[in-house]
Write a protein that holds these residues in place. Structure first.
Motif, PDB file in Angstrom:
ATOM      1  N   ASP A 174       0.855  -1.185   0.000  1.00 16.63           N
ATOM      2  CA  ASP A 174       0.000   0.000   0.000  1.00 16.63           C
ATOM      3  C   ASP A 174       0.892   1.235   0.000  1.00 16.63           C
ATOM      4  O   ASP A 174       1.902   1.284   0.701  1.00 16.63           O
ATOM      5  CB  ASP A 174      -0.892  -0.030   1.244  1.00 16.63           C
ATOM      6  CG  ASP A 174      -1.941   1.062   1.245  1.00 16.63           C
ATOM      7  OD1 ASP A 174      -2.043   1.820   0.257  1.00 16.63           O
ATOM      8  OD2 ASP A 174      -2.661   1.164   2.247  1.00 16.63           O
ATOM      9  N   GLN A 175       0.534   2.242  -0.745  1.00 16.27           N
ATOM     10  CA  GLN A 175       1.321   3.470  -0.868  1.00 16.27           C
ATOM     11  C   GLN A 175       0.785   4.607  -0.018  1.00 16.27           C
ATOM     12  O   GLN A 175       1.106   5.763  -0.263  1.00 16.27           O
ATOM     13  CB  GLN A 175       1.383   3.892  -2.340  1.00 16.27           C
ATOM     14  CG  GLN A 175       2.107   2.895  -3.208  1.00 16.27           C
ATOM     15  CD  GLN A 175       3.585   2.782  -2.864  1.00 16.27           C
ATOM     16  OE1 GLN A 175       4.294   3.772  -2.807  1.00 16.27           O
ATOM     17  NE2 GLN A 175       4.041   1.578  -2.611  1.00 16.27           N
ATOM     18  N   GLY A 176      -0.057   4.310   0.944  1.00 20.32           N
ATOM     19  CA  GLY A 176      -0.547   5.359   1.826  1.00 20.32           C
ATOM     20  C   GLY A 176      -2.030   5.528   1.718  1.00 20.32           C
ATOM     21  O   GLY A 176      -2.706   4.789   0.991  1.00 20.32           O
ATOM     22  N   PRO A 177      -2.554   6.525   2.380  1.00 22.23           N
ATOM     23  CA  PRO A 177      -4.018   6.725   2.390  1.00 22.23           C
ATOM     24  C   PRO A 177      -4.528   7.090   0.986  1.00 22.23           C
ATOM     25  O   PRO A 177      -3.841   7.731   0.206  1.00 22.23           O
ATOM     26  CB  PRO A 177      -4.232   7.864   3.377  1.00 22.23           C
ATOM     27  CG  PRO A 177      -2.901   8.533   3.513  1.00 22.23           C
ATOM     28  CD  PRO A 177      -1.851   7.511   3.168  1.00 22.23           C
ATOM     29  N   ALA A 178      -5.723   6.629   0.742  1.00 18.72           N
ATOM     30  CA  ALA A 178      -6.366   6.933  -0.533  1.00 18.72           C
ATOM     31  C   ALA A 178      -6.718   8.417  -0.590  1.00 18.72           C
ATOM     32  O   ALA A 178      -7.002   9.040   0.427  1.00 18.72           O
ATOM     33  CB  ALA A 178      -7.624   6.095  -0.696  1.00 18.72           C
ATOM     34  N   THR A 179      -6.667   8.972  -1.779  1.00 17.63           N
ATOM     35  CA  THR A 179      -7.067  10.367  -1.961  1.00 17.63           C
ATOM     36  C   THR A 179      -8.415  10.367  -2.667  1.00 17.63           C
ATOM     37  O   THR A 179      -8.694   9.496  -3.501  1.00 17.63           O
ATOM     38  CB  THR A 179      -6.037  11.138  -2.797  1.00 17.63           C
ATOM     39  OG1 THR A 179      -5.870  10.487  -4.048  1.00 17.63           O
ATOM     40  CG2 THR A 179      -4.700  11.210  -2.074  1.00 17.63           C
ATOM     41  N   PRO A 180      -9.264  11.349  -2.345  1.00 12.82           N
ATOM     42  CA  PRO A 180     -10.572  11.389  -2.995  1.00 12.82           C
ATOM     43  C   PRO A 180     -10.437  11.633  -4.493  1.00 12.82           C
ATOM     44  O   PRO A 180      -9.511  12.292  -4.948  1.00 12.82           O
ATOM     45  CB  PRO A 180     -11.281  12.561  -2.308  1.00 12.82           C
ATOM     46  CG  PRO A 180     -10.254  13.277  -1.506  1.00 12.82           C
ATOM     47  CD  PRO A 180      -9.030  12.422  -1.409  1.00 12.82           C
ATOM     48  N   ASP A 181     -11.364  11.036  -5.237  1.00 13.20           N
ATOM     49  CA  ASP A 181     -11.388  11.263  -6.689  1.00 13.20           C
ATOM     50  C   ASP A 181     -11.705  12.743  -6.962  1.00 13.20           C
ATOM     51  O   ASP A 181     -12.416  13.400  -6.229  1.00 13.20           O
ATOM     52  CB  ASP A 181     -12.467  10.404  -7.354  1.00 13.20           C
ATOM     53  CG  ASP A 181     -12.121   8.940  -7.292  1.00 13.20           C
ATOM     54  OD1 ASP A 181     -10.911   8.616  -7.145  1.00 13.20           O
ATOM     55  OD2 ASP A 181     -13.024   8.105  -7.377  1.00 13.20           O
ATOM     56  N   ARG A 182     -11.170  13.229  -8.036  1.00 12.92           N
ATOM     57  CA  ARG A 182     -11.420  14.626  -8.411  1.00 12.92           C
ATOM     58  C   ARG A 182     -12.431  14.674  -9.494  1.00 12.92           C
ATOM     59  O   ARG A 182     -12.594  13.968 -10.341  1.00 12.92           O
ATOM     60  CB  ARG A 182     -10.130  15.279  -8.857  1.00 12.92           C
ATOM     61  CG  ARG A 182      -9.182  15.394  -7.702  1.00 12.92           C
ATOM     62  CD  ARG A 182      -7.941  16.136  -8.131  1.00 12.92           C
ATOM     63  NE  ARG A 182      -6.938  15.976  -7.129  1.00 12.92           N
ATOM     64  CZ  ARG A 182      -6.512  16.953  -6.377  1.00 12.92           C
ATOM     65  NH1 ARG A 182      -6.979  18.162  -6.517  1.00 12.92           N
ATOM     66  NH2 ARG A 182      -5.597  16.741  -5.478  1.00 12.92           N
TER      67      ARG A 182
END
Length: 182
Positions: A174-182
């Motif tokens: 895993d590369q870290g927390p997910a970011t919200p879709d734009r």
């Protein structure tokens, strides 16, 4: 390429451990029953994967880097055919698989990017001389394992055994927390 090979070596060992654990839970009759696969049974399929790994890893011994970790191949039998039965018991096959997976991981750990471009001269099972780059041959080793493990999972399902998740995705860090879709 090294990062991808490290991932594949990890995935390979993880999947083999899962399948061998499930196979050990089957009775010998189910494990060795011919279910119509290329190599007949679950055990025949797992045996074939190890046979091919032994052949390839021995071919890799000619690499100019002379990987010392490949000296651990000495105790393995030298198969002559792709369907050759290597061990008289499943327990022996399982121990050999665990050892091979450690050797593969060790090989990937000591190899480097420059090594992958080196052409290797080897003979296939028909005795034909071939020359191919080491990196793509490693890729073939992992692809071959995945191909036949896919067949083995189908055989498990035919026997009513759910093998669970088999996707490479679960082994990708895993590369870290997910970011919200734009």
């Amino acid at each position: 390429m090294k990062q991808q090979f490290t991932l594949m070596a990890d995935y390979n060992a993880w999947m083999n451990d899962n399948l061998y654990r499930l196979a050990a839970g089957l009775d010998e009759g189910d494990r060795s029953r011919d279910l119509g696969a290329f190599f007949g049974s679950i055990e025949g399929t797992l045996n074939h994967i190890l046979v091919a790994d032994i052949m390839w890893m021995n071919r890799f011994r000619v690499h100019p880097a002379r990987y010392r970790c490949l000296d651990a191949l000495e105790p393995f039998p030298a198969p002559k055919a792709l369907a050759e039965t290597l061990y008289s018991s499943f327990a022996e096959l399982h121990r050999a698989r665990d050892t091979m997976d450690r050797i593969i991981i060790d090989l990937i750990e000591v190899s480097d990017e420059q090594d992958y471009a080196v052409p290797l001269h080897y003979r296939n099972v028909k005795g034909e001389p071939l020359t191919r780059a080491f990196g793509p041959l490693l890729m073939h080793l992992f692809n071959h394992q995945t191909h036949h493990r896919g067949q083995a999972t189908t055989l498990f399902y035919q026997l009513g055994v759910d093998v669970g998740v088999t996707d490479l995705l679960v082994r990708i860090p895993d590369q870290g927390p997910a970011t919200p879709d734009r």
